[in-house]
Design a protein around this motif. Structure first.
Motif, mmCIF file in Angstrom:
data_model
loop_
_atom_site.group_PDB
_atom_site.id
_atom_site.type_symbol
_atom_site.label_atom_id
_atom_site.label_comp_id
_atom_site.label_asym_id
_atom_site.label_seq_id
_atom_site.Cartn_x
_atom_site.Cartn_y
_atom_site.Cartn_z
ATOM 1 N N PRO A 249 0.849 -1.236 -0.237
ATOM 2 C CA PRO A 249 0.120 -0.097 -0.039
ATOM 3 C C PRO A 249 1.005 1.254 0.116
ATOM 4 O O PRO A 249 0.296 2.419 -0.360
ATOM 5 C CB PRO A 249 -0.783 -0.062 1.333
ATOM 6 N N THR A 250 1.965 1.127 0.363
ATOM 7 C CA THR A 250 2.890 2.307 0.194
ATOM 8 C C THR A 250 3.812 2.546 -1.027
ATOM 9 O O THR A 250 4.440 3.596 -0.925
ATOM 10 C CB THR A 250 4.054 2.428 1.422
ATOM 11 N N SER A 251 3.368 1.693 -2.069
ATOM 12 C CA SER A 251 4.262 2.195 -3.335
ATOM 13 C C SER A 251 3.062 3.087 -4.337
ATOM 14 O O SER A 251 1.954 3.033 -4.040
ATOM 15 C CB SER A 251 4.366 0.626 -3.905
ATOM 16 N N GLN A 252 3.684 3.638 -5.203
ATOM 17 C CA GLN A 252 2.814 4.137 -6.169
ATOM 18 C C GLN A 252 2.215 3.088 -7.049
ATOM 19 O O GLN A 252 2.731 2.145 -7.140
ATOM 20 C CB GLN A 252 3.792 5.251 -7.041
ATOM 21 N N PHE A 253 1.541 3.696 -8.146
ATOM 22 C CA PHE A 253 0.696 2.833 -8.911
ATOM 23 C C PHE A 253 0.350 3.356 -10.229
ATOM 24 O O PHE A 253 0.344 4.310 -10.446
ATOM 25 C CB PHE A 253 -0.654 2.402 -8.062
ATOM 26 N N MET A 254 -0.166 2.547 -11.006
ATOM 27 C CA MET A 254 -0.490 2.827 -12.366
ATOM 28 C C MET A 254 -1.956 2.837 -12.384
ATOM 29 O O MET A 254 -2.498 2.140 -11.736
ATOM 30 C CB MET A 254 0.202 2.038 -13.542
ATOM 31 N N HIS A 255 -2.818 3.653 -13.290
ATOM 32 C CA HIS A 255 -4.081 3.646 -13.263
ATOM 33 C C HIS A 255 -4.624 4.022 -14.549
ATOM 34 O O HIS A 255 -3.934 4.477 -15.415
ATOM 35 C CB HIS A 255 -4.465 4.704 -12.158
ATOM 36 N N LEU A 256 -5.792 3.164 -14.937
ATOM 37 C CA LEU A 256 -6.290 3.068 -16.257
ATOM 38 C C LEU A 256 -6.927 4.574 -16.688
ATOM 39 O O LEU A 256 -6.206 5.203 -17.992
ATOM 40 C CB LEU A 256 -7.601 2.301 -16.295
ATOM 41 N N GLY A 257 -7.387 5.506 -15.820
ATOM 42 C CA GLY A 257 -7.894 6.663 -16.341
ATOM 43 C C GLY A 257 -6.690 7.489 -16.524
ATOM 44 O O GLY A 257 -6.487 8.399 -17.481
ATOM 45 N N TYR A 258 -5.652 7.459 -15.556
ATOM 46 C CA TYR A 258 -4.349 8.481 -15.761
ATOM 47 C C TYR A 258 -3.751 8.083 -16.790
ATOM 48 O O TYR A 258 -3.152 8.830 -17.785
ATOM 49 C CB TYR A 258 -3.534 8.255 -14.462
ATOM 50 N N HIS A 259 -3.538 6.843 -17.291
ATOM 51 C CA HIS A 259 -2.776 6.273 -18.512
ATOM 52 C C HIS A 259 -3.468 6.971 -19.627
ATOM 53 O O HIS A 259 -2.530 7.508 -20.449
ATOM 54 C CB HIS A 259 -2.968 4.842 -18.709
ATOM 55 N N ILE A 260 -5.020 7.041 -19.818
ATOM 56 C CA ILE A 260 -5.521 7.754 -20.933
ATOM 57 C C ILE A 260 -5.050 9.037 -20.926
ATOM 58 O O ILE A 260 -4.767 9.530 -22.015
ATOM 59 C CB ILE A 260 -6.993 7.726 -20.787
ATOM 60 N N TYR A 261 -5.168 9.584 -19.913
ATOM 61 C CA TYR A 261 -5.051 11.323 -19.648
ATOM 62 C C TYR A 261 -3.491 11.398 -20.337
ATOM 63 O O TYR A 261 -3.146 12.376 -20.985
ATOM 64 C CB TYR A 261 -4.856 11.662 -18.419
ATOM 65 N N VAL A 262 -2.403 10.882 -19.729
ATOM 66 C CA VAL A 262 -0.999 10.961 -20.051
ATOM 67 C C VAL A 262 -0.759 10.762 -21.471
ATOM 68 O O VAL A 262 -0.009 11.454 -22.068
ATOM 69 C CB VAL A 262 -0.092 10.302 -19.156
ATOM 70 N N MET A 263 -1.220 9.612 -21.809
ATOM 71 C CA MET A 263 -0.901 9.172 -23.364
ATOM 72 C C MET A 263 -1.453 10.142 -24.104
ATOM 73 O O MET A 263 -0.814 10.459 -25.399
ATOM 74 C CB MET A 263 -1.465 7.810 -23.721
ATOM 75 N N ALA A 264 -2.797 10.500 -23.704
ATOM 76 C CA ALA A 264 -3.469 11.667 -25.012
ATOM 77 C C ALA A 264 -2.777 12.918 -24.886
ATOM 78 O O ALA A 264 -3.087 13.571 -25.808
ATOM 79 C CB ALA A 264 -4.920 11.459 -24.433
ATOM 80 N N THR A 265 -2.288 13.354 -23.820
ATOM 81 C CA THR A 265 -2.110 14.666 -23.707
ATOM 82 C C THR A 265 -0.290 14.999 -23.721
ATOM 83 O O THR A 265 0.004 16.084 -23.967
ATOM 84 C CB THR A 265 -2.473 15.449 -22.559
ATOM 85 N N GLN A 266 0.328 14.157 -23.206
ATOM 86 C CA GLN A 266 1.727 14.349 -23.009
ATOM 87 C C GLN A 266 2.510 13.426 -23.786
ATOM 88 O O GLN A 266 3.799 13.523 -23.673
ATOM 89 C CB GLN A 266 1.877 14.132 -21.533
ATOM 90 N N SER A 267 2.283 12.308 -24.463
ATOM 91 C CA SER A 267 3.178 11.653 -25.288
ATOM 92 C C SER A 267 3.668 12.249 -26.445
ATOM 93 O O SER A 267 2.791 12.966 -27.035
ATOM 94 C CB SER A 267 2.498 10.237 -25.573
ATOM 95 N N PRO A 268 4.744 12.052 -26.647
ATOM 96 C CA PRO A 268 5.670 12.861 -27.539
ATOM 97 C C PRO A 268 4.966 12.368 -29.147
ATOM 98 O O PRO A 268 5.043 13.144 -30.126
ATOM 99 C CB PRO A 268 6.981 12.331 -27.774
ATOM 100 N N ASP A 269 4.344 11.157 -29.361
ATOM 101 C CA ASP A 269 3.951 10.787 -30.596
ATOM 102 C C ASP A 269 2.673 10.319 -30.567
ATOM 103 O O ASP A 269 2.377 9.101 -30.351
ATOM 104 C CB ASP A 269 4.911 9.764 -31.285
ATOM 105 N N VAL A 270 1.793 11.254 -30.460
ATOM 106 C CA VAL A 270 0.248 11.014 -30.276
ATOM 107 C C VAL A 270 -0.304 9.890 -31.415
ATOM 108 O O VAL A 270 -1.054 9.079 -31.046
ATOM 109 C CB VAL A 270 -0.715 12.184 -30.086
ATOM 110 N N GLU A 271 -0.063 9.981 -32.520
ATOM 111 C CA GLU A 271 -0.480 9.468 -33.561
ATOM 112 C C GLU A 271 -0.084 7.882 -33.267
ATOM 113 O O GLU A 271 -0.950 6.858 -33.698
ATOM 114 C CB GLU A 271 0.190 9.717 -34.872
ATOM 115 N N ALA A 272 1.105 7.522 -32.912
ATOM 116 C CA ALA A 272 1.415 6.366 -32.733
ATOM 117 C C ALA A 272 0.834 5.628 -31.729
ATOM 118 O O ALA A 272 0.509 4.228 -31.721
ATOM 119 C CB ALA A 272 3.129 6.172 -32.412
ATOM 120 N N THR A 273 0.541 6.322 -30.591
ATOM 121 C CA THR A 273 -0.330 5.571 -29.604
ATOM 122 C C THR A 273 -1.605 5.569 -29.440
ATOM 123 O O THR A 273 -2.241 5.093 -28.512
ATOM 124 C CB THR A 273 0.358 6.156 -27.990
#
Lengths: 309, 326
Positions: A249-273
């Motif tokens: 419980p003290t580790s960080q985690f990945m999350h589906l919704g956050y994954h969408i947010y980051v990939m859609a707004t901050q990934s360098p190659d939006v087209e590829a992903t």
């Protein structure tokens, strides 16, 4: 006499304008329904090709342009499970107090109800700020200095993210459980009292088992609400990429919704992903819809059992 | 009569004598009461921990040297990460109002008309289908709506910008107030619909029957009797819809473009209060001026939500009084 009749006479053209209003309101309903349809069709058609067993069970590869989303699914589930364990007991007991014990017009009852309706209205991002300033910086740092840890609880992690979400979903849990309890007919309670049972026995052996279905529906809706929120996680423990699964419980985690947010707004190659983004959004949508559909089905079943339909 | 009541008293006394105090029940009931106080404690803790960090802006002297009231509310530039950071909230507040305005302009008429249709016109089987469907619409995660707007709504609208005079007159950005507003309206419409439908549904059938018996048509009844009676409920629905639109984070973060511009063009990017917190809080240094200004934004969001909620509670209780004839 004449004046009277005139007063009640219908305005001319009322039939046509009535028809126009019917049409207008039907169109409005159709537009609202089509919002859902368009989103479903768009995400479905954009995402289904990428969906596969590998996508659901593999970690991301090649700098997020390939592989799957298993860690994000795992993180979301782990988070929601801890959240549910925190919120449901408090939510159910609060609802039991409100529905079974609380004097209707007492100050304390009004205070509890006002608090819950206020909690329901607070923007989700403010929950995130509360999580940061209360759970992480206040509670976490104090726990750390108490147990002599370097930096364990005093940083964003799964535990605090789940705690934050559990406060956010508390109103959902309370409202749904109270509805379930209120639906139990008063006669059942009276019958139990008449047999000599105490209030406590009546609640736990008669009312609670009978309300179980409704409470389960409430729990499912709570889970679905918790799985859908991203804003409160932004600075309470979510991470974009982690090489290993969050097993503590003290580790960080990945999350589906956050994954969408980051990939859609901050990934360098939006087209590829893009296909990956669509597929991830589809998975999250499917998860919340599945939960809601189950809740709706249980509710329908309960109504059939109760003989309403 | 007096003998009867005497009898009852006697038997109650006897019952009490026979059943000893059940201590575990007493303890259980007390713990339920204490746990149910958690919500009061939580809302108080939340107010304290947001306000304490937010109001520091006006108290701490070293922050006051950087940020002051004039800077916050009278200047026009939000530029927290620069040589000389500028913390004007004005473009953010204006951006939030602009986006909410667009969202409500779409969501309120749609939600209200749909609610009117379901409560006044639609046959039962149709409303049995529409209500759960709108519940599903409400269940769409806001990050998915944001994603949909970013990918699709923005691209659809971009086709319109190819019209030359429109492009020259409004100089549209791809992600703008309109895209964000449409997205937020999708999140708000289920709230407007559900609350309005509840309010219309609460109007007693006898009101409608009386109106129709006097010769009014269905729509004259709806507009002249149902809506005026349910008005406080409708006002509560409007207030809560505004509250939701005002605080929406993920859709604003993904679809509005996030540029803190101060103008009235709905095809220009904006940055909302909630999106600013979402975007900047993860990178901020704890205890810095920027950190406290972000909490001041949190304070504003929290106070607005409390106000909106309080007013809507007042409206709802006045509706209840009206309908129960109290």
């Amino acid at each position: 006499m004449n004046a009277n009749r005139r007063r009640f006479r219908l305005p001319k053209g009322s039939e046509a304008s009535g028809l126009a209003l019917t049409l207008l309101s039907a169109i409005a309903t159709l537009i609202v329904l089509s919002m859902l349809a368009i989103i479903l069709v768009d995400l479905g058609s954009g995402g289904y090709r990428k969906l596969s067993w590998e996508f659901l069970t593999k970690p991301p590869e090649q700098g997020m342009t390939g592989g799957g989303i298993f860690p994000a699914i795992f993180g979301t589930m782990f988070l929601v499970i801890i959240m549910t364990l925190m919120v449901m007991p408090v939510g159910v007991l609060t609802a039991i107090y409100l529905n079974e014990y609380a004097p209707k017009h007492a100050l304390i009852t009004r205070l509890i109800r006002t608090s819950i309706s206020n909690l329901a209205g607070v923007p989700s991002i403010v929950y995130g700020m509360f999580g940061l300033s209360f759970f992480i910086l206040f509670l976490g740092r104090r726990i750390d200095s108490l147990i002599g840890a370097e930096l364990l609880f005093g940083q964003p992690c799964l535990l605090w993210a789940a705690a934050t979400l559990s406060i956010l979903t508390l109103p959902v849990a309370v409202t749904a459980t109270e509805e379930a309890l209120a639906a139990i007919p008063e006669e059942l309670r009276l019958a139990s009292y008449a047999l000599g049972a105490t209030k406590w026995q009546t609640i736990w052996r008669v009312v609670f088992p009978k309300a179980m279905g409704g409470i389960l529906t409430g729990a499912i809706l709570t889970v679905s609400r918790g799985a859908a929120e991203v804003a409160p996680l932004l600075f309470t423990g979510v991470a974009y990429y982690l090489p290993q699964l969050p097993l503590s419980p003290t580790s960080q985690f990945m999350h589906l919704g956050y994954h969408i947010y980051v990939m859609a707004t901050q990934s360098p190659d939006v087209e590829a992903t893009m296909p990956l983004q669509y597929a991830t959004a589809l998975v999250l949508l499917a998860l919340t819809f599945l939960l809601n559909l189950i809740a709706i089905l249980i509710r329908v079943r309960l109504r059939i059992i109760a003989g309403e339909v | 009569m007096s003998q009867l009541s005497g009898n009852t008293k006697w038997s109650v006394a006897k019952l009490k004598e026979r059943s000893p105090v059940r201590w575990h029940e007493r303890i259980g009931e007390t713990s339920i009461f204490i746990i149910s106080l958690a919500s009061i404690l939580l809302i108080m803790l939340m107010a304290i921990f947001i306000l304490k960090e937010g109001l520091m802006v006006f108290i701490n002297p070293s922050i006051r040297a950087e940020v002051n009231f004039r800077e916050l509310f009278l200047k026009t530039v939000w530029q927290p990460i620069s040589e000389v950071p500028k913390y004007s909230l004005l473009p953010l507040i204006a951006g939030t109002l602009k986006t909410s305005f667009v969202a409500l302009l779409i969501a309120l008429p749609l939600g209200m008309l749909a609610a009117l249709f379901i409560s006044e016109c639609a046959p039962k089987w149709l409303s049995e289908f529409v209500k759960p469907t709108i519940e599903l619409l409400a269940a769409i995660p806001s990050v998915v709506i944001g994603f949909f707007c970013l990918m699709k709504v923005a691209s659809w609208l971009a086709h319109a910008y190819e019209i030359k005079w429109l492009h020259d007159a409004l100089t549209p950005h791809r992600l703008n107030t309109l895209v964000g507003g449409i997205g937020i309206s999708i999140a708000v419409v289920p709230i407007t619909f559900t609350l309005c439908e509840e309010a219309f549904h609460g109007v007693p059938e006898s009101y409608r029957a009386a109106s129709i018996a006097l010769g009014a048509t269905k729509w004259q009844t709806a507009l002249g009797v149902v809506i005026p009676t349910a008005m406080p409920g409708v006002i509560a629905a409007i207030l809560l819809s505004f509250g939701r639109a005002w605080g929406e984070t993920m859709i604003a973060l993904m679809a509005t473009g996030n540029a803190p511009l101060l103008d009235l063009n709905i095809l220009h990017s904006v940055r909302t209060l909630a999106a600013t917190v979402g975007a900047e809080m993860p990178e901020v240094v704890v205890g810095s001026s920027h950190y406290h200004v972000l909490f001041l934004i949190g304070t504003i969001l929290l106070s607005i939500s409390f106000t909106v909620n309080g007013l809507s509670q007042l409206a709802i209780s006045s509706l209840r009084k009206k309908l129960t004839g109290g």
